[in-house]
Design an enzyme around this catalytic site. Structure first.
Site, PDB file in Angstrom:
ATOM      1  N   GLY A 116       1.014  -0.966   0.205  1.00  0.00           N
ATOM      2  CA  GLY A 116       0.531  -0.155  -0.047  1.00  0.00           C
ATOM      3  C   GLY A 116       0.906   1.098   0.046  1.00  0.00           C
ATOM      4  N   GLY A 163      -0.681  -5.338   0.815  1.00  0.00           N
ATOM      5  CA  GLY A 163      -2.511  -5.022  -0.204  1.00  0.00           C
ATOM      6  C   GLY A 163      -1.994  -5.816  -1.616  1.00  0.00           C
ATOM      7  CG  ASP A 192      -3.706  -4.870   6.145  1.00  0.00           C
ATOM      8  OD1 ASP A 192      -2.073  -4.652   6.173  1.00  0.00           O
ATOM      9  OD2 ASP A 192      -4.010  -3.123   6.489  1.00  0.00           O
TER      10      ASP A 192
END
Length: 352
Positions: free
Chosen positions: A65, A114, A145
């Protein structure tokens, strides 16, 4: 839309190509929003039967990201833009996870952070000899995440914990072995495979099976027993102690990897495993991760990690706390606590 994406529809197949090669196609806010907009439109379009996701050029599928945006946000606006990015990125992740039409993600090259978030929700996940898969957030004081709280606990044995705490890089064969990929193709066959999918999206599985190659032996498989034994403890301290008691070269190497990561990140990752067991669906997992992400970017460890790895590049971060024992249960509870009223993450309508 944005020039950081190429969006097309070829007959019955929609096609998203990430187009930010100088940044190894790392996701920006604009990319996340544009991908979501396109997917929402195609979801309602009966003429579109499937979606191909790949990258336009360069050596990676997606390196992660927009870390620069997150760091600047933490330093300049109290994390507001960072939260906006996470909200949009996680909405995209969830939209893909619940998408009613098959998505085929081609993880040809670097697939990290990401990039994991936009490949793992896909029904078909294609690895190649170029795949380099990792969740390296512990090196910059973030945490695994983009749905990792859902995916990692579901990997074989303790492999998920191993990936979260070491940031280990897996090749394509290892991704197939671990279930992170559904197929393994030689990169030279990708163009023809995509053309065949576009010609006949009603048999994507058959096309990928036809073009699949026999992968080399997965190196990770040879260490499965050690991973399952040494990463079995439920605490970071317990895992480190287990690694310290094993004098094999492999354990020494992985102990160094675990010890170099941000202790708070590692404890957050382990808490994710426990918290995910209480999540009824992927949306609840993403809401949990949004709470954590909103707070982790504001911790000094994140700014320090980015400085050490991406700015000064001395790879010598000064974590605070520096030792696992310094990361208390109350600190972790605060990171996972509910957001203030009106600030929780929410999915797109009709995808809950």
């Amino acid at each position: 839309m944005t020039d950081q994406l190429n969006l097309h529809v070829h007959g019955r197949v929609a096609h998203i190509s990430l187009n930010r090669p100088k940044a190894i196609h790392a996701l920006t806010l604009e990319m996340c929003e544009a991908m979501s907009k396109a997917l929402l439109e195609w979801r309602e379009d009966d003429a579109v039967e499937a979606v191909i996701l790949d990258h336009a050029e360069g050596r990676g599928f997606c390196a992660g990201g927009d870390v620069a945006l997150l760091r600047n946000s933490a330093l300049e606006d109290g994390g507001a833009r960072g939260r906006e990015f996470f909200h949009a990125e996680y909405r995209l992740n969830h939209l893909m996870f619940t998408y009613p039409k098959p998505i085929v993600a081609f993880m040809d090259g670097v697939t990290m952070g990401g990039g994991v978030g936009i490949s793992q929700p896909a029904k078909f996940r294609v690895a190649t000899q170029n795949t380099k898969f990792a969740m390296p957030e512990g090196s910059i004081g973030l945490f695994p995440d983009v749905g990792a709280g859902h995916y990692l606990p579901r990997l074989p044995g303790q492999v998920g914990k191993f990936l979260a705490l070491t940031g280990a890089r897996l090749d394509g064969a290892e991704c197939l072995w671990a279930g992170l990929a559904t197929h393994y193709l030689d990169s030279e066959k990708l163009a023809e495979a995509k053309a065949r999918i576009i010609a006949g999206p009603d048999d994507i599985a058959g096309v990928l099976e036809e073009f699949s190659s026999e992968p080399p032996k997965a190196r990770l498989a040879g260490n499965r027993r050690k991973i399952d034994t040494l990463f079995a403890p439920g605490t970071l301290e317990g895992i480190i102690a287990a690694l310290e008691k094993d004098d094999s070269d492999w354990a020494v190497k992985e102990l160094a990897a675990v010890s170099s990561k941000c202790p708070a990140t590692s404890k957050v990752a382990l808490c994710q495993f426990a918290e995910n067991a209480d999540c009824r669906n992927f949306a609840e997992n993403m809401a949990m991760e949004y709470r954590v992400a909103s707070r982790m970017i504001m911790r000094p460890d994140f700014a320090e990690g980015v400085r050490a790895v991406l700015v000064d590049k001395d790879n010598a971060p000064a974590w605070n706390p520096a030792e696992p024992e310094g990361v208390t249960e109350s600190m972790i509870e605060d990171i996972f606590a509910p957001m203030p009223d009106g600030e929780e993450w929410t999915p797109f309508p009709e995808t809950a």
